[in-house]
Design an enzyme around this catalytic site. Structure first.
Site, PDB file in Angstrom:
ATOM      1  N   GLU A   8     -13.054  -0.569   2.308  1.00 12.95           N
ATOM      2  CA  GLU A   8     -12.171  -0.387   1.157  1.00 12.95           C
ATOM      3  C   GLU A   8     -12.100  -1.659   0.320  1.00 12.95           C
ATOM      4  O   GLU A   8     -11.722  -1.606  -0.837  1.00 12.95           O
ATOM      5  CB  GLU A   8     -10.795   0.108   1.571  1.00 12.95           C
ATOM      6  CG  GLU A   8      -9.976  -0.816   2.421  1.00 12.95           C
ATOM      7  CD  GLU A   8      -8.603  -0.239   2.723  1.00 12.95           C
ATOM      8  OE1 GLU A   8      -8.481   0.965   2.958  1.00 12.95           O
ATOM      9  OE2 GLU A   8      -7.645  -1.026   2.708  1.00 12.95           O
TER      10      GLU A   8
ATOM     11  N   CYS B  11       0.812  -1.232   0.000  1.00 14.37           N
ATOM     12  CA  CYS B  11       0.000   0.000   0.000  1.00 14.37           C
ATOM     13  C   CYS B  11       0.840   1.274   0.000  1.00 14.37           C
ATOM     14  O   CYS B  11       0.299   2.374  -0.044  1.00 14.37           O
ATOM     15  CB  CYS B  11      -0.979  -0.001   1.168  1.00 14.37           C
ATOM     16  SG  CYS B  11      -2.245  -1.269   0.981  1.00 14.37           S
TER      17      CYS B  11
ATOM     18  N   HIS C 209     -13.080   9.365  -7.779  1.00 11.88           N
ATOM     19  CA  HIS C 209     -12.083   9.423  -8.845  1.00 11.88           C
ATOM     20  C   HIS C 209     -10.979  10.449  -8.565  1.00 11.88           C
ATOM     21  O   HIS C 209     -10.437  11.052  -9.483  1.00 11.88           O
ATOM     22  CB  HIS C 209     -12.740   9.650 -10.211  1.00 11.88           C
ATOM     23  CG  HIS C 209     -13.402   8.408 -10.713  1.00 11.88           C
ATOM     24  ND1 HIS C 209     -14.643   8.018 -10.280  1.00 11.88           N
ATOM     25  CD2 HIS C 209     -12.979   7.460 -11.570  1.00 11.88           C
ATOM     26  CE1 HIS C 209     -14.959   6.879 -10.859  1.00 11.88           C
ATOM     27  NE2 HIS C 209     -13.969   6.508 -11.646  1.00 11.88           N
TER      28      HIS C 209
END
Length: 149
Positions: free
Chosen positions: A136, A25, A75
């Protein structure tokens, strides 16, 4: 009148990177986030009110969450403004990408804290934010509860 909780769910796509993290990550990647916002209050008892029987109109709650979170984060790529990712952020901004710089590590845990503050500031005084759940992935999520904060 009883106190009732209602929940509205939202979906948005967001990229991020965790600076200093010791796993994958640390790289820029994205999630299809699922956000559940639960508020509580007493249903409107006035039969002359167009929102009679509602705690809050789901449309009103949707407007708040979309304006404060979904429309902003959808986005977008989120970076901690205090990390070397700032150089990458500047490059993306120069290329007309939607970048959000925050003053925290953009983990789900820190995002729910940020989201809770944003939502609470917009709710009518008679409506309380009860909880937020930010997923998530299908198996990983963070939760914020007013009773613990």
């Amino acid at each position: 009148m009883s106190t009732i909780r209602i929940t509205k769910q939202f979906n948005f796509e967001t990229g991020h990177a965790l600076y200093g993290y010791d796993g994958k990550c640390k790289n820029v990647h994205g999630h299809s986030y699922k956000l559940s916002v639960t508020v509580s209050g007493k249903p409107i008892a006035d039969s002359n009110n167009v929102k009679f029987g509602m705690v809050i109109d789901f449309g009103d709650l949707k407007k708040i969450v979309k304006e404060e979170i979904v429309d902003l984060f959808d986005h977008a790529t989120v970076f901690n403004q205090n990390t070397p990712h700032i150089e990458l952020a500047k490059e993306l901004i120069d290329r007309d990408h939607h970048v959000i710089l925050v003053d925290y590590q953009p983990t789900s845990e820190m995002m729910v804290i940020d989201f809770a503050q944003k939502i609470k500031s917009r709710l009518p005084s008679n409506i309380k934010l009860h909880s937020i759940k930010l997923s998530e992935t299908d198996t990983s999520f963070a939760e914020w509860f007013a009773s613990e904060n």
